[in-house]
Each structure stands twice: as C-alpha cells, then as structure tokens.
Enzyme design. Structure first.
Site, PDB file in Angstrom:
ATOM      1  N   ASP A   1      -4.966   2.275  -6.357  1.00 41.13           N
ATOM      2  CA  ASP A   1      -4.773   1.656  -5.058  1.00 41.13           C
ATOM      3  C   ASP A   1      -3.648   0.614  -5.248  1.00 41.13           C
ATOM      4  O   ASP A   1      -3.353   0.226  -6.389  1.00 41.13           O
ATOM      5  CB  ASP A   1      -6.090   0.990  -4.651  1.00 41.13           C
ATOM      6  CG  ASP A   1      -5.961   0.216  -3.372  1.00 41.13           C
ATOM      7  OD1 ASP A   1      -5.347   0.732  -2.438  1.00 41.13           O
ATOM      8  OD2 ASP A   1      -6.480  -0.909  -3.314  1.00 41.13           O
TER       9      ASP A   1
ATOM     10  N   ASP B   1      -2.619  -2.297  -2.584  1.00 36.49           N
ATOM     11  CA  ASP B   1      -2.907  -3.622  -2.014  1.00 36.49           C
ATOM     12  C   ASP B   1      -4.245  -4.138  -2.540  1.00 36.49           C
ATOM     13  O   ASP B   1      -5.277  -3.498  -2.351  1.00 36.49           O
ATOM     14  CB  ASP B   1      -2.962  -3.533  -0.481  1.00 36.49           C
ATOM     15  CG  ASP B   1      -1.666  -2.992   0.100  1.00 36.49           C
ATOM     16  OD1 ASP B   1      -0.616  -3.540  -0.233  1.00 36.49           O
ATOM     17  OD2 ASP B   1      -1.718  -2.018   0.867  1.00 36.49           O
TER      18      ASP B   1
ATOM     19  N   GLY C   1      -8.288  -1.511   2.645  1.00 34.10           N
ATOM     20  CA  GLY C   1      -8.088  -0.121   2.246  1.00 34.10           C
ATOM     21  C   GLY C   1      -8.050   0.872   3.391  1.00 34.10           C
ATOM     22  O   GLY C   1      -7.727   2.030   3.196  1.00 34.10           O
TER      23      GLY C   1
ATOM     24  N   ARG D   1      -3.831   2.140   9.130  1.00 36.43           N
ATOM     25  CA  ARG D   1      -3.380   1.257  10.215  1.00 36.43           C
ATOM     26  C   ARG D   1      -4.134   1.482  11.525  1.00 36.43           C
ATOM     27  O   ARG D   1      -4.712   0.563  12.097  1.00 36.43           O
ATOM     28  CB  ARG D   1      -1.873   1.462  10.430  1.00 36.43           C
ATOM     29  CG  ARG D   1      -1.206   0.292  11.058  1.00 36.43           C
ATOM     30  CD  ARG D   1       0.303   0.518  11.174  1.00 36.43           C
ATOM     31  NE  ARG D   1       0.961   0.727   9.890  1.00 36.43           N
ATOM     32  CZ  ARG D   1       2.224   1.110   9.748  1.00 36.43           C
ATOM     33  NH1 ARG D   1       2.963   1.346  10.812  1.00 36.43           N
ATOM     34  NH2 ARG D   1       2.741   1.271   8.550  1.00 36.43           N
TER      35      ARG D   1
ATOM     36  N   SER E   1      -1.316   2.760   2.483  1.00 32.34           N
ATOM     37  CA  SER E   1      -0.233   2.071   3.187  1.00 32.34           C
ATOM     38  C   SER E   1       1.064   2.866   3.224  1.00 32.34           C
ATOM     39  O   SER E   1       1.590   3.267   2.188  1.00 32.34           O
ATOM     40  CB  SER E   1       0.033   0.718   2.533  1.00 32.34           C
ATOM     41  OG  SER E   1       1.145   0.120   3.147  1.00 32.34           O
TER      42      SER E   1
ATOM     43  N   ASP F   1     -10.020  -2.171  -4.882  1.00 29.63           N
ATOM     44  CA  ASP F   1     -10.578  -3.485  -4.518  1.00 29.63           C
ATOM     45  C   ASP F   1     -11.426  -3.388  -3.254  1.00 29.63           C
ATOM     46  O   ASP F   1     -11.968  -4.397  -2.801  1.00 29.63           O
ATOM     47  CB  ASP F   1      -9.451  -4.495  -4.262  1.00 29.63           C
ATOM     48  CG  ASP F   1      -8.659  -4.138  -3.016  1.00 29.63           C
ATOM     49  OD1 ASP F   1      -8.322  -2.949  -2.846  1.00 29.63           O
ATOM     50  OD2 ASP F   1      -8.397  -5.042  -2.203  1.00 29.63           O
TER      51      ASP F   1
HETATM   52  P1  B16 Z   1       0.086   0.209   6.441  1.00 32.73           P
HETATM   53  P2  B16 Z   1      -4.266   0.181   0.044  1.00 32.73           P
HETATM   54  C1  B16 Z   1      -4.113  -0.329   2.656  1.00 32.73           C
HETATM   55  O1  B16 Z   1      -3.490  -0.212   1.409  1.00 32.73           O
HETATM   56  C2  B16 Z   1      -4.440  -1.779   2.952  1.00 32.73           C
HETATM   57  O2  B16 Z   1      -5.486  -2.236   2.097  1.00 32.73           O
HETATM   58  C3  B16 Z   1      -4.885  -1.924   4.361  1.00 32.73           C
HETATM   59  O3  B16 Z   1      -5.143  -3.280   4.648  1.00 32.73           O
HETATM   60  C4  B16 Z   1      -3.813  -1.381   5.309  1.00 32.73           C
HETATM   61  O4  B16 Z   1      -4.246  -1.455   6.657  1.00 32.73           O
HETATM   62  C5  B16 Z   1      -3.534   0.088   4.940  1.00 32.73           C
HETATM   63  O5  B16 Z   1      -3.142   0.147   3.578  1.00 32.73           O
HETATM   64  C6  B16 Z   1      -2.437   0.694   5.790  1.00 32.73           C
HETATM   65  O6  B16 Z   1      -1.240   0.011   5.546  1.00 32.73           O
HETATM   66  O7  B16 Z   1      -0.211  -0.376   7.775  1.00 32.73           O
HETATM   67  O8  B16 Z   1       1.116  -0.582   5.645  1.00 32.73           O
HETATM   68  O9  B16 Z   1       0.392   1.678   6.482  1.00 32.73           O
HETATM   69  O10 B16 Z   1      -5.302  -0.871  -0.182  1.00 32.73           O
HETATM   70  O11 B16 Z   1      -4.830   1.577   0.299  1.00 32.73           O
HETATM   71  O12 B16 Z   1      -3.142   0.158  -0.961  1.00 32.73           O
HETATM   72 MG    MG Z   2      -6.712  -2.033  -1.642  1.00 31.64          MG
END
Ligand code: B16
Ligand code: MG
Length: 227
Positions: A13, A15, A50, A53, A122, A176
């Site tokens: 992962d 973020d 995680g 959007r 993300s 996380d």
């Molecule tokens: P985006 P990960 C996730 O990343 C984030 O934890 C989450 O808060 C976010 O909404 C999601 O990605 C989508 O991100 O809007 O930039 O496409 O934890 O899977 O690395």
């Molecule tokens: Mg994460």
C-alpha cells in the site's frame, strides 16, 4: 500460516505505509466535509483509509445523512474538489515524507531479490512515488483505474501478485487500513498491519509503526506463529 522461506514478493500500500500522505488525504476530505456540513470524526477518518475516491465521498455523505442530496454529476465535482485540495497539499511532498525505515526496508528487500509491487487505491500514486524517489524499486504497479472493485474487495491484492507472476501464498501485503488488511486476507496473502493493532486485528502480523517493519522482524513473526 506460510513459512518465511516461501515468500518471494512484497505488495505495498502507499498512503500510510510508505509515505505519510494518508494525513494529506484525511485533511483534503476534512476540508470538503466541513464545506458539506458533515461532522469530521476520527472514526470516519479510519473508515476512509485505503478506500478509493468515489467510495470515500459516498461514505462521507452517508455518514452525514446526505447520500441523496447530490446528483452523480455533482458528486463527480465534489470528488474533483477533494482531489484539488489533495494536490495542493502534495506540492511540498518530498523524500522527508517517507515514513521511518521504509526506504531502508524497500532497499533491503530489493537487495535480497524479492519482487515488489504497488497496490495503492490512489490514482495519484505514480506521481507520489516519483516525488519520493522510490519508483525504480517497483517491478510493477497495479493501476487502480482498471479495477472493478476497491478495497476491501481482494481484487487489488490479487492483481498485485499477478503482476509479479507470483502465487498469493508467495506474497506479503503491507497495509495501514482496515479495508486494506481485509483485501490482502481475501486475496489469500499474508497480511502485515501497520498501526493500531486493535483496529488492524485481522492482520496476520502487526507492527505498531513502520520502523518495526524489517525482514528480520517479519521472519520472527512468521516463525513464532508456526510454533
Ligand atoms: P485518490 P492507499 C488510498 O491510497 C488512500 O488511503 C485513500 O485515502 C484515498 O482516498 C484513495 O487512495 C484514493 O486516492 O483520490 O488519490 O485516487 O492507501 O490505497 O495507497
Ligand atoms: Mg493506506
């Protein structure tokens, strides 16, 4: 539980595991929630970790009892607004935002010839990895735009192993987020949960923070589970 010697790859992962950008996501959503009149709580923040959007936006609206107050077009606008908030926060992102020990851990597993893939929800993850100077360590990255289902569905971690040509039982996933641990477990991989062990109690192995994530500690944890 698998043996440490069976492991051939690590699926990350991003973020909250490699970088502290989960706090940026939370801040960007918090700004939008304030605008929508939805009360921001730690509980809501933990549930959103995680999660992709549009799913995140729907969870915030549901939490505030406003799920039916917006059209699909309006929701697309709101999600774009959150992303703008997030991109502004990313402007200052650099190597100093890598979480403690993670660059060393990634270098170490690459030196030991483990395969490495990314399973971030993300759409901004390639940009973040580049800014952190870590992109070159990844043999493959799952493109979240190609997925049918977001975390906690197993799809992203299933793909994380496939893109390395490994079987799930040969992979360790690091997360996380509650949704992410569920996704790893559903994919049939070994899950490492980083953070509050009460929240991440479904993980096979728990570490309180990223500085504890080392090959030696993972081996110890897997060996002790087998005894
Ligand atoms: P985006 P990960 C996730 O990343 C984030 O934890 C989450 O808060 C976010 O909404 C999601 O990605 C989508 O991100 O809007 O930039 O496409 O934890 O899977 O690395
Ligand atoms: Mg994460």
């Amino acid at each position: 539980m698998v043996k440490f010697e069976q492991i051939k790859g690590f699926i990350f992962d991003l973020d909250g595991v490699i970088a502290n950008t989960s706090t940026y996501h939370a801040e960007a959503w918090h700004q939008l929630a304030d605008k929508l009149g939805v009360t921001w709580t730690d509980d809501l923040a933990n549930q959103l970790k995680g999660v992709g959007r549009m799913d995140s936006l729907n969870m915030i609206l549901e939490y505030g009892g406003k799920l039916n107050d917006y059209t699909e077009d309006e929701k697309i606008q709101l999600a774009a607004e959150k992303n703008d908030n997030y991109l502004k926060l990313l402007e200052t992102l650099d190597k100093s935002q890598i979480l403690p020990g993670m660059e060393e851990f990634i270098e170490d597993i690459a030196d030991h010839n483990y395969l490495i893939s990314l399973a971030s929800s993300s759409k901004n993850s390639p940009r973040v990895l580049e800014k952190l100077g870590l992109s070159q360590y990844f043999n493959a990255k799952v493109d979240p735009a190609t997925l049918k289902h977001g975390k906690p569905d197993p799809e992203i971690y299933v793909r994380g192993a496939e893109v390395l040509n490994l079987r799930p039982e040969e992979c360790i996933g690091l997360e996380d987020a509650i949704a992410g641990v569920k996704s790893i477990n559903g994919a049939g991989e070994t899950s490492v949960g980083i953070g509050d062990a009460n929240l991440l109690h479904e993980a096979d192995i728990n570490f309180a923070n990223t500085s504890e994530v080392t090959l030696a500690n993972i081996k110890d944890a897997l060996d002790s589970v087998r005894v």
